[in-house]
Design a protein around this motif. Structure first.
Motif, PDB file in Angstrom:
ATOM      1  N   THR A 156       0.820  -1.207   0.000  1.00  0.00           N
ATOM      2  CA  THR A 156       0.000   0.000   0.000  1.00  0.00           C
ATOM      3  C   THR A 156       0.853   1.255   0.000  1.00  0.00           C
ATOM      4  O   THR A 156       0.668   2.165  -0.817  1.00  0.00           O
ATOM      5  N   GLY A 157       1.801   1.332   0.930  1.00  0.00           N
ATOM      6  CA  GLY A 157       2.643   2.513   1.033  1.00  0.00           C
ATOM      7  C   GLY A 157       3.533   2.717  -0.180  1.00  0.00           C
ATOM      8  O   GLY A 157       3.659   3.827  -0.699  1.00  0.00           O
ATOM      9  N   THR A 158       4.138   1.626  -0.636  1.00  0.00           N
ATOM     10  CA  THR A 158       5.037   1.716  -1.784  1.00  0.00           C
ATOM     11  C   THR A 158       4.292   2.123  -3.051  1.00  0.00           C
ATOM     12  O   THR A 158       4.750   2.986  -3.814  1.00  0.00           O
ATOM     13  N   SER A 159       3.139   1.528  -3.265  1.00  0.00           N
ATOM     14  CA  SER A 159       2.373   1.837  -4.476  1.00  0.00           C
ATOM     15  C   SER A 159       1.852   3.264  -4.468  1.00  0.00           C
ATOM     16  O   SER A 159       1.912   3.976  -5.476  1.00  0.00           O
ATOM     17  N   SER A 160       1.337   3.705  -3.320  1.00  0.00           N
ATOM     18  CA  SER A 160       0.714   5.026  -3.267  1.00  0.00           C
ATOM     19  C   SER A 160       1.720   6.158  -3.414  1.00  0.00           C
ATOM     20  O   SER A 160       1.380   7.236  -3.910  1.00  0.00           O
ATOM     21  N   LEU A 161       2.974   5.939  -3.002  1.00  0.00           N
ATOM     22  CA  LEU A 161       4.000   6.983  -3.111  1.00  0.00           C
ATOM     23  C   LEU A 161       5.071   6.646  -4.146  1.00  0.00           C
ATOM     24  O   LEU A 161       6.144   7.241  -4.151  1.00  0.00           O
ATOM     25  N   PHE A 162       4.768   5.724  -5.053  1.00  0.00           N
ATOM     26  CA  PHE A 162       5.743   5.334  -6.074  1.00  0.00           C
ATOM     27  C   PHE A 162       6.051   6.502  -7.009  1.00  0.00           C
ATOM     28  O   PHE A 162       7.212   6.734  -7.368  1.00  0.00           O
ATOM     29  N   LEU A 163       5.043   7.260  -7.391  1.00  0.00           N
ATOM     30  CA  LEU A 163       5.254   8.438  -8.233  1.00  0.00           C
ATOM     31  C   LEU A 163       6.119   9.465  -7.508  1.00  0.00           C
ATOM     32  O   LEU A 163       7.032  10.046  -8.107  1.00  0.00           O
ATOM     33  N   PHE A 164       5.837   9.692  -6.234  1.00  0.00           N
ATOM     34  CA  PHE A 164       6.642  10.614  -5.439  1.00  0.00           C
ATOM     35  C   PHE A 164       8.102  10.170  -5.424  1.00  0.00           C
ATOM     36  O   PHE A 164       9.019  10.985  -5.577  1.00  0.00           O
ATOM     37  N   GLY A 165       8.337   8.877  -5.262  1.00  0.00           N
ATOM     38  CA  GLY A 165       9.706   8.362  -5.231  1.00  0.00           C
ATOM     39  C   GLY A 165      10.435   8.546  -6.550  1.00  0.00           C
ATOM     40  O   GLY A 165      11.608   8.937  -6.571  1.00  0.00           O
ATOM     41  N   LEU A 166       9.744   8.272  -7.666  1.00  0.00           N
ATOM     42  CA  LEU A 166      10.376   8.403  -8.983  1.00  0.00           C
ATOM     43  C   LEU A 166      10.766   9.838  -9.293  1.00  0.00           C
ATOM     44  O   LEU A 166      11.752  10.080  -9.995  1.00  0.00           O
ATOM     45  N   THR A 167       9.993  10.807  -8.796  1.00  0.00           N
ATOM     46  CA  THR A 167      10.275  12.214  -9.088  1.00  0.00           C
ATOM     47  C   THR A 167      11.115  12.895  -8.015  1.00  0.00           C
ATOM     48  O   THR A 167      11.613  13.995  -8.227  1.00  0.00           O
ATOM     49  N   THR A 168      11.283  12.261  -6.877  1.00  0.00           N
ATOM     50  CA  THR A 168      12.017  12.864  -5.758  1.00  0.00           C
ATOM     51  C   THR A 168      13.246  12.018  -5.436  1.00  0.00           C
ATOM     52  O   THR A 168      13.326  11.352  -4.413  1.00  0.00           O
ATOM     53  N   TYR A 176      19.346  17.672  -0.703  1.00  0.00           N
ATOM     54  CA  TYR A 176      18.030  18.061  -0.197  1.00  0.00           C
ATOM     55  C   TYR A 176      16.942  17.176  -0.804  1.00  0.00           C
ATOM     56  O   TYR A 176      16.040  16.687  -0.103  1.00  0.00           O
ATOM     57  N   VAL A 177      17.041  16.941  -2.107  1.00  0.00           N
ATOM     58  CA  VAL A 177      16.068  16.097  -2.797  1.00  0.00           C
ATOM     59  C   VAL A 177      16.107  14.678  -2.240  1.00  0.00           C
ATOM     60  O   VAL A 177      15.059  14.056  -1.999  1.00  0.00           O
ATOM     61  N   ALA A 178      17.312  14.168  -2.021  1.00  0.00           N
ATOM     62  CA  ALA A 178      17.454  12.806  -1.497  1.00  0.00           C
ATOM     63  C   ALA A 178      16.851  12.692  -0.106  1.00  0.00           C
ATOM     64  O   ALA A 178      16.218  11.683   0.233  1.00  0.00           O
ATOM     65  N   ILE A 179      17.040  13.721   0.716  1.00  0.00           N
ATOM     66  CA  ILE A 179      16.543  13.684   2.093  1.00  0.00           C
ATOM     67  C   ILE A 179      15.016  13.679   2.130  1.00  0.00           C
ATOM     68  O   ILE A 179      14.399  12.874   2.837  1.00  0.00           O
ATOM     69  N   ILE A 180      14.387  14.582   1.360  1.00  0.00           N
ATOM     70  CA  ILE A 180      12.930  14.602   1.384  1.00  0.00           C
ATOM     71  C   ILE A 180      12.351  13.383   0.660  1.00  0.00           C
ATOM     72  O   ILE A 180      11.182  13.038   0.859  1.00  0.00           O
ATOM     73  N   GLY A 181      13.180  12.721  -0.151  1.00  0.00           N
ATOM     74  CA  GLY A 181      12.721  11.558  -0.905  1.00  0.00           C
ATOM     75  C   GLY A 181      12.535  10.307  -0.067  1.00  0.00           C
ATOM     76  O   GLY A 181      11.968   9.317  -0.555  1.00  0.00           O
ATOM     77  N   ILE A 182      12.987  10.322   1.197  1.00  0.00           N
ATOM     78  CA  ILE A 182      12.843   9.121   2.035  1.00  0.00           C
ATOM     79  C   ILE A 182      11.434   8.993   2.606  1.00  0.00           C
ATOM     80  O   ILE A 182      11.147   8.020   3.330  1.00  0.00           O
ATOM     81  N   LEU A 183      10.552   9.946   2.290  1.00  0.00           N
ATOM     82  CA  LEU A 183       9.190   9.890   2.818  1.00  0.00           C
ATOM     83  C   LEU A 183       8.497   8.589   2.454  1.00  0.00           C
ATOM     84  O   LEU A 183       7.781   8.007   3.285  1.00  0.00           O
ATOM     85  N   MET A 184       8.668   8.120   1.219  1.00  0.00           N
ATOM     86  CA  MET A 184       7.989   6.900   0.790  1.00  0.00           C
ATOM     87  C   MET A 184       8.308   5.733   1.714  1.00  0.00           C
ATOM     88  O   MET A 184       7.411   5.009   2.171  1.00  0.00           O
ATOM     89  N   ALA A 185       9.590   5.543   2.017  1.00  0.00           N
ATOM     90  CA  ALA A 185       9.994   4.430   2.873  1.00  0.00           C
ATOM     91  C   ALA A 185       9.517   4.626   4.304  1.00  0.00           C
ATOM     92  O   ALA A 185       9.020   3.691   4.940  1.00  0.00           O
ATOM     93  N   GLN A 186       9.663   5.845   4.824  1.00  0.00           N
ATOM     94  CA  GLN A 186       9.315   6.075   6.218  1.00  0.00           C
ATOM     95  C   GLN A 186       7.814   5.990   6.453  1.00  0.00           C
ATOM     96  O   GLN A 186       7.359   5.464   7.475  1.00  0.00           O
ATOM     97  N   TYR A 187       7.034   6.484   5.505  1.00  0.00           N
ATOM     98  CA  TYR A 187       5.575   6.387   5.614  1.00  0.00           C
ATOM     99  C   TYR A 187       5.122   4.935   5.579  1.00  0.00           C
ATOM    100  O   TYR A 187       4.230   4.522   6.318  1.00  0.00           O
TER     101      TYR A 187
END
Length: 556
Positions: free
Chosen positions: A28-40, A212-223
Motif C-alpha cells: 500500500t505505502g510503496t504503491s501510493s507513493l511510487f510516483l513521489f519516489g520516482l520524481t524525488t 536536499y532532494v534525497a533527504i525529502i525523498g525518504i518519505l515513501m519508505a518512512q511512511y
C-alpha cells in the motif's frame, strides 16, 4: 453509556507478530507513493533510501520494544508515556502522546483511503475513455470512506474474517505481483540504472542541492514502515506478554523491510522507459509498468490486488482510529467526550467515533481539490504524528533511565545509545517532512504538514495550560480499577461479618452506632455496585482495541 459489556474487540484481533506485518502493508505505502519516489530522487534514492530508513526504523523499533517489555499493556505509547514520565509530568506526557497519535491516525486514514480512491480512478482509465479529475477523485474518496464507516458500524463481526484475509492477501498478492511483472517484462533495466540513477522532478536540485532532494525523498519508505506498534497493543492477548509484543515489533519491521525492498526492486527492474512511465496517461507510473509488462488486462488484475490491499488497510485504519478516539474520550481528552464516549446498544460498536474518524479524514483530504501535493502532505502528517507518539515514551525512557525498570526483553549496554539514536532520528524526520517538497512554493505546492502539526501543538498545549492540567490524570488504568473493586468487596464482607459483634457491643447506645454502621455499609455497597458496573464495562475493552488506541491497524 450504552450496552458496552457486549462490545468485544477480540473479534477484530489476531497475533502480535501477524498484525504488525499486516498493518505495515508495504504494497500500500510503496504503491501510493511510487510516483513521489520516482520524481524525488528516482531509483537510487528509492532503493538506498529504503535501506537507510529500514535501519533507523529498526533502531526506533528496538527502543520501543524495550519499553514494551517493561510495560506490556495494550495501551501502547499513550499508556507508556504516562508510566515512564515522572510524577506530575505523567498526565502531560500522556496528553501530548495521545494528541499526536490521534493526528497521525486521522492522517494515515486519509493517506490510505485517498490512495485507494486514486487507484480506483486510475484503473477506470485503462481500456476506457474515463478521465479522472480532482472532483471525481474526492467523490470516490468519500464513497470509500463511507463504505469503510458502514463496515465498522454494521459489519463489526466480519472484521475478524477480513483481518485474516488481509494477511493472506498482502503476502500472496505482493509476491504474485512482483513475480508477474519480472516474468512478463519484455526487457529489464540494468543494475546500474536501478541502484545509481538519480532523478529530480521537484525543482530543488538546482535551487538547493541534490542532497536536499534525497533527504525529502525518504518519505515513501518512512511512511510505509509505520504501524509496527500494533504488536504492543496485542501483547496482553498473547502468551509471554513481556516478550511477545517486543519480538512482534522487531520481527514485523525486519520482514516488512525485506519484503518492501523486494517489491521496489521488482518494479524498478521492470520499468521499460523511464520518461514514458513518468508521463503515463493513467496518472500512476506503477499502472504504466503493469501495462508495459503484462498488458492492459493483466494490469487491471494487478491494480485490483493493490486496491483491495488499500481498502482493507483503510478499513482497519478506521477501526483503530475510532478506538483511539473512543479511548481518548473515555479519559475526557476530546472536546465533547461525554458524547463521543458511547457504544451503540444494537451494533456494539463505538459508532460515534467511527463517523468522527470518517469526517475528520475526509476533511483532511479536501485540500486535494486545490493542491498538487495534498496527498504527500497527508502522508507527511501521518508519519510525523505517529513517529512523535512513538518517540515521546522513548525519549522519556532516555532521560529517566535511572528510574526505568527493564523488562525481560532489553538491550543491555546498548539500551541508552539506541534510545538516543531513535529519538534523534524521529526529530530529524519530523523536521524533514515539514520542508517544501516542490519548487517553486505556491498555494498549490505548499506542504501543509507544518500547518496541521502546528494546529495540534497549539491546541493541545493551549488546552492543557488553560484547562486540562486541572482535571486530566492520564489513561484509565484497568488494574487500579480492579484493585479498587476488590478492596471495596473485601471491606464490605469484613463489615458484614463484624456487624453482629457491633450490635452486641453497642446495645447500650440504643443501637445508634450499629445503625450508622448499617448505613455506612449500604453506602459503600452502592459505591461498590457502581464501581463494579464501571469495571465490568471497561474489563471487556480495556486491554483490547478500545484501551488507548487498541490494536493499531495503521495500514499503509
Amino acid at each position: 453509556m450504552a450496552d458496552i459489556e457486549k462490545y468485544n474487540p477480540a473479534e477484530v484481533t489476531m497475533g502480535a507478530d501477524e498484525i504488525s506485518f499486516s498493518v505495515i502493508s508495504v504494497i500500500t505505502g510503496t504503491s501510493s507513493l511510487f510516483l513521489f519516489g520516482l520524481t524525488t530522487g528516482g531509483p537510487a534514492v528509492m532503493v538506498w533510501g529504503w535501506v537507510v530508513v529500514a535501519f533507523f526504523t529498526m533502531i526506533v523499533g528496538l527502543a520501543m520494544a524495550e519499553v514494551c517489555s517493561s510495560i506490556p499493556t495494550s495501551g501502547g505509547p499513550y499508556f507508556w508515556s504516562s508510566r515512564v514520565a515522572k510524577g506530575r509530568y505523567s498526565a502531560f506526557a500522556a496528553w501530548m502522546t495521545g494528541w499526536f497519535n490521534l493526528l497521525g491516525q486521522v492522517a494515515v486514514t486519509t493517506g490510505i483511503s485517498f490512495a485507494c480512491a486514486t487507484f480506483i480512478s486510475t484503473v477506470a482509465t485503462i481500456k476506457s475513455s474515463y478521465v479522472p479529475n480532482s472532483r471525481k477523485t474526492i467523490g470516490i474518496y468519500a464513497a470509500v470512506l463511507i463504505s469503510q464507516g458502514l463496515m465498522n458500524t454494521f459489519g463489526i463481526h466480519l472484521l475478524g474474517f477480513f483481518n485474516q484475509l488481509s494477511i493472506f492477501w498482502h503476502a500472496i498478492g505482493t509476491t504474485s505481483l512482483v513475480i508477474a511483472v519480472l516474468a512478463k517484462a519484455p526487457t529489464h533495466q540494468s543494475a546500474k540504472f536501478v541502484f545509481t540513477t538519480f532523478y529530480d522532478g521537484t525543482g530543488w536540485g538546482d535551487r538547493a542541492s541534490h542532497a536536499y532532494v534525497a533527504i525529502i525523498g525518504i518519505l515513501m519508505a518512512q511512511y510505509t514502515l509505520t504501524g509496527f506498534d500494533a504488536s504492543a497493543h496485542m501483547s496482553e492477548e498473547t502468551h509471554n506478554a513481556s516478550t511477545s509484543g517486543s519480538w512482534g515489533i522487531v520481527t514485523s519491521i525486519g520482514v516488512s523491510a525485506l519484503l518492501g525492498w523486494f517489491l521496489l526492486l521488482g518494479l524498478l527492474f521492470s520499468i521499460q522507459n523511464y520518461d514514458t512511465t513518468l508521463a503515463s496517461s493513467t496518472g500512476q507510473p506503477i499502472a504504466q509498468i503493469f501495462i508495459d509488462t503484462v498488458g492492459k488486462d493483466g494490469a487491471i488484475v494487478l491494480m485490483v490486488i493493490i486496491i483491495v490491499s488499500m481498502y482493507l488497510c483503510g478499513l482497519f485504519s478506521v477501526t483503530s482510529n475510532s478506538r483511539m478516539m473512543y479511548a481518548f474520550s473515555r479519559d475526557g481528552a476530546l472536546p465533547g467526550s461525554t458524547f463521543w464516549h458511547n457504544v451503540d446498544r444494537r451494533t456494539h460498536s463505538p459508532i460515534r467515533t467511527v463517523w468522527l474518524a470518517i469526517t475528520l479524514s475526509f476533511c483532511l483530504g479536501l485540500p486535494s481539490l486545490g493542491s498538487a501535493v495534498a496527498f504527500t502532505a497527508a502522508t507527511s502528517i501521518a508519519t510525523i504524528g505517529l513517529y512523535i507518539s512513538y518517540g515521546i515514551p522513548v525519549f522519556l525512557r532516555l532521560i529517566n533511565h535511572t528510574h526505568f525498570q527493564k523488562g525481560p526483553w532489553h538491550l543491555g549496554k546498548w539500551s541508552l545509545p539506541i534510545a538516543f539514536t531513535a529519538t534523534a532520528w524521529i526529530i530529524f524526520i519530523t523536521i524533514v517532512f515539514m520542508l517544501p517538497q516542490v519548487s517553486p512554493v505556491t498555494s498549490k505546492t505548499l506542504n501543509y504538514a507544518p500547518v496541521a502539526v502546528g494546529v495540534v501543538v497549539v491546541y493541545s498545549v493551549g488546552f492543557w495550560l488553560l484547562s486540562a492540567r486541572k482535571w486530566f490524570t492520564g489513561p484509565i488504568r484497568q488494574i487500579e480499577t480492579v484493585q479498587t473493586e476488590q478492596s471495596l468487596r473485601s471491606y464490605i464482607v469484613f463489615r458484614l461479618l463484624l456487624l453482629p459483634v457491633l450490635f452486641s457491643l453497642d446495645c447500650s447506645q440504643d443501637g445508634v452506632m450499629p445503625l450508622i454502621d448499617v448505613l455506612q455499609i449500604i453506602a459503600v455497597t452502592k459505591v461498590h455496585i457502581l464501581v463494579g458496573r464501571i469495571t465490568s464495562s471497561y474489563r471487556s475493552i480495556a486491554w483490547r482495541a478500545c484501551d488507548c488506541a487498541g490494536p493499531t491497524y495503521r495500514s499503509h
